[in-house]
Design a protein around this motif. Structure first.
Motif, PDB file in Angstrom:
ATOM      1  N   PHE A   1       3.644 -17.955   5.251  1.00  0.00           N
ATOM      2  CA  PHE A   1       3.092 -18.368   6.542  1.00  0.00           C
ATOM      3  C   PHE A   1       2.218 -17.241   7.102  1.00  0.00           C
ATOM      4  O   PHE A   1       2.434 -16.059   6.800  1.00  0.00           O
ATOM      5  CB  PHE A   1       4.210 -18.635   7.564  1.00  0.00           C
ATOM      6  CG  PHE A   1       5.060 -19.839   7.294  1.00  0.00           C
ATOM      7  CD1 PHE A   1       4.732 -21.077   7.816  1.00  0.00           C
ATOM      8  CD2 PHE A   1       6.208 -19.722   6.526  1.00  0.00           C
ATOM      9  CE1 PHE A   1       5.530 -22.191   7.571  1.00  0.00           C
ATOM     10  CE2 PHE A   1       7.019 -20.827   6.268  1.00  0.00           C
ATOM     11  CZ  PHE A   1       6.676 -22.070   6.797  1.00  0.00           C
ATOM     12  N   ALA A   2       1.277 -17.636   7.951  1.00  0.00           N
ATOM     13  CA  ALA A   2       0.520 -16.687   8.771  1.00  0.00           C
ATOM     14  C   ALA A   2       0.487 -17.236  10.194  1.00  0.00           C
ATOM     15  O   ALA A   2       0.149 -18.412  10.409  1.00  0.00           O
ATOM     16  CB  ALA A   2      -0.894 -16.499   8.243  1.00  0.00           C
ATOM     17  N   PHE A   3       0.857 -16.396  11.143  1.00  0.00           N
ATOM     18  CA  PHE A   3       0.865 -16.778  12.552  1.00  0.00           C
ATOM     19  C   PHE A   3       0.083 -15.747  13.353  1.00  0.00           C
ATOM     20  O   PHE A   3      -0.167 -14.630  12.894  1.00  0.00           O
ATOM     21  CB  PHE A   3       2.296 -16.817  13.096  1.00  0.00           C
ATOM     22  CG  PHE A   3       3.216 -17.769  12.380  1.00  0.00           C
ATOM     23  CD1 PHE A   3       3.065 -19.134  12.532  1.00  0.00           C
ATOM     24  CD2 PHE A   3       4.240 -17.290  11.566  1.00  0.00           C
ATOM     25  CE1 PHE A   3       3.921 -20.022  11.878  1.00  0.00           C
ATOM     26  CE2 PHE A   3       5.094 -18.166  10.910  1.00  0.00           C
ATOM     27  CZ  PHE A   3       4.937 -19.533  11.068  1.00  0.00           C
ATOM     28  N   THR A   4      -0.263 -16.113  14.588  1.00  0.00           N
ATOM     29  CA  THR A   4      -0.851 -15.145  15.505  1.00  0.00           C
ATOM     30  C   THR A   4       0.241 -14.622  16.435  1.00  0.00           C
ATOM     31  O   THR A   4       1.270 -15.283  16.647  1.00  0.00           O
ATOM     32  CB  THR A   4      -1.974 -15.768  16.350  1.00  0.00           C
ATOM     33  OG1 THR A   4      -1.419 -16.777  17.202  1.00  0.00           O
ATOM     34  CG2 THR A   4      -3.060 -16.373  15.459  1.00  0.00           C
ATOM     35  N   VAL A   5      -0.012 -13.478  17.013  1.00  0.00           N
ATOM     36  CA  VAL A   5       0.929 -12.894  17.973  1.00  0.00           C
ATOM     37  C   VAL A   5       1.106 -13.827  19.168  1.00  0.00           C
ATOM     38  O   VAL A   5       2.217 -13.981  19.694  1.00  0.00           O
ATOM     39  CB  VAL A   5       0.440 -11.506  18.420  1.00  0.00           C
ATOM     40  CG1 VAL A   5       1.264 -10.979  19.589  1.00  0.00           C
ATOM     41  CG2 VAL A   5       0.495 -10.523  17.247  1.00  0.00           C
ATOM     42  N   ALA A   6       0.019 -14.493  19.581  1.00  0.00           N
ATOM     43  CA  ALA A   6       0.109 -15.413  20.720  1.00  0.00           C
ATOM     44  C   ALA A   6       1.069 -16.556  20.423  1.00  0.00           C
ATOM     45  O   ALA A   6       1.799 -17.016  21.319  1.00  0.00           O
ATOM     46  CB  ALA A   6      -1.276 -15.958  21.062  1.00  0.00           C
TER      47      ALA A   6
END
Length: 372
Positions: free
Chosen positions: A91-96
């Motif tokens: 997975f890749a997510f943003t900090v937001a």
């Protein structure tokens, strides 16, 4: 949050992976891996990485090429890395998205830090542990059980292609750690309505009357049996079936917790996007692995995850009244839903490249766009 230190093999692997991603311009502000340090059993466990980005990159396709190159470089370092770094991140997510509580709580509860802010991860994990139990939890844990119980787990499907040490020991590991322990982990969570951090924790802490011996057997699955000889994988598999039959009697029937509405929709969207954001890197790596590394079995595995993503997107699209729903439907149409082969992945890479604006817009959509 008290965190046990990972085994030296995995500490070194995490440092190497961080260095390779930095060198290839991936731009991660945090790397985590699924499961706790006690769950990484050397030399058999692979490390399942999650990437946290400060914001969505301008070009997801280019970013995935960097990620694939970094992963390939890390695997080339040692022959054992073909197994230990079996695949690029999941997975890749943003900090937001993490700050906005949009990452699945049962998923986030399993994370351990590789690099980045320990304080931020502790805050996210604490909030995940404290969040009310909801439909997302039921689907997450019951999905683990449904994928393995009822004869669905097949030891023969756990490939040994990239295993370089003691195949028999690895097969014991597969029975214990790919079949019994994930099911025990899910059963413990459903029975107690708590989000367990890992497999070892579940086997150690959840032991209703009559299950203690089963839990001990699989915590110590690599040790010799009463006759002084290691247990055979088939013996362990039979014991796992019996153990899980007993454990499942303690799991309540499926129920529908209160619907969390927009929160659930946002989480489903972010989890699906987070998984699809790294697919191109996986496909590039699977189609061009380092010499001697087998990826055919990983290519076949893609089918299940892609079907699940397409189904989720069609559900999110509903009647297609909002721009986000229409975008979800268009993205779902770009996902292959049949068996996956090398040709399937090549064709999908080409298709996604031709439809780059749709892919980019979907992968970069913000939570506010999903739930205006």
């Amino acid at each position: 949050m008290v965190v046990a230190e990972a085994p030296p093999l995995y500490l070194g692997l995490g440092t190497l992976y961080e260095r390779e991603l930095d060198a290839h311009g991936v731009g991660a502000v945090m790397l985590t891996h699924k499961w706790q340090s006690a769950d990484l059993l050397s030399p058999h466990s692979d490390i399942d990485v999650r990437v946290l980005l400060p914001e969505a990159p301008d070009d997801w396709e280019e970013w995935n090429h960097h990620l694939a190159s970094a992963h390939r470089s890390a695997v080339r370092r040692e022959v054992s890395h073909g197994r230990l770094l079996e695949h690029p991140p999941g997975f890749a997510f943003t900090v937001a998205e993490a700050d906005g509580r949009l990452i699945s709580a049962p998923e986030l509860a399993t994370w351990s830090l590789i690099s980045g802010s320990a304080r931020d991860l502790q805050r996210w994990r604490s909030r995940a542990q404290m969040a009310p139990w909801c439909e997302v939890d039921e689907r997450f844990y019951r999905g683990i059980l449904q994928a393995r119980l009822g004869g669905r787990y097949q030891l023969s499907a756990d490939s040994t292609d990239n295993v370089v040490e003691d195949i028999t020991a690895y097969r014991r590991h597969c029975v214990a750690w790919h079949y019994l322990a994930p099911c025990w982990f899910a059963a413990a969570a459903l029975a107690t309505r708590t989000r367990c951090p890992g497999k070892t924790a579940a086997l150690t802490q959840w032991r209703p009357d009559g299950l203690d011996a089963y839990a001990e057997l699989f915590l110590r699955h690599s040790e010799s049996g009463p006759d002084g000889r290691p247990r055979s994988p088939r013996h362990l598999l039979r014991a796992a079936h019996v153990s899980l039959e007993a454990a499942m009697r303690r799991v309540p029937d499926a129920s529908r917790p209160p619907d969390t509405g927009k929160e659930s929709t946002g989480t489903d969207w972010v989890m699906t996007a987070g998984m699809l954001r790294v697919r191109v890197a996986r496909w590039l790596y699977y189609l061009d692995p380092p010499s001697g590394v087998a990826t055919e079995y990983l290519i076949r595995r893609e089918a299940k995850e892609l079907r699940s993503a397409a189904q989720t997107l069609y559900t999110l699209a509903e009647d297609g009244t909002s721009p986000a729903q229409r975008l979800a439907a268009r993205m779902a149409g770009l996902i292959p839903t049949g068996p996956t082969t090398a040709d399937t992945l090549r064709a999908t890479l080409a298709h996604w490249h031709r439809q780059k604006p749709i892919v980019r817009d979907f992968l970069s959509l913000t939570p506010d766009d999903v739930n205006p």
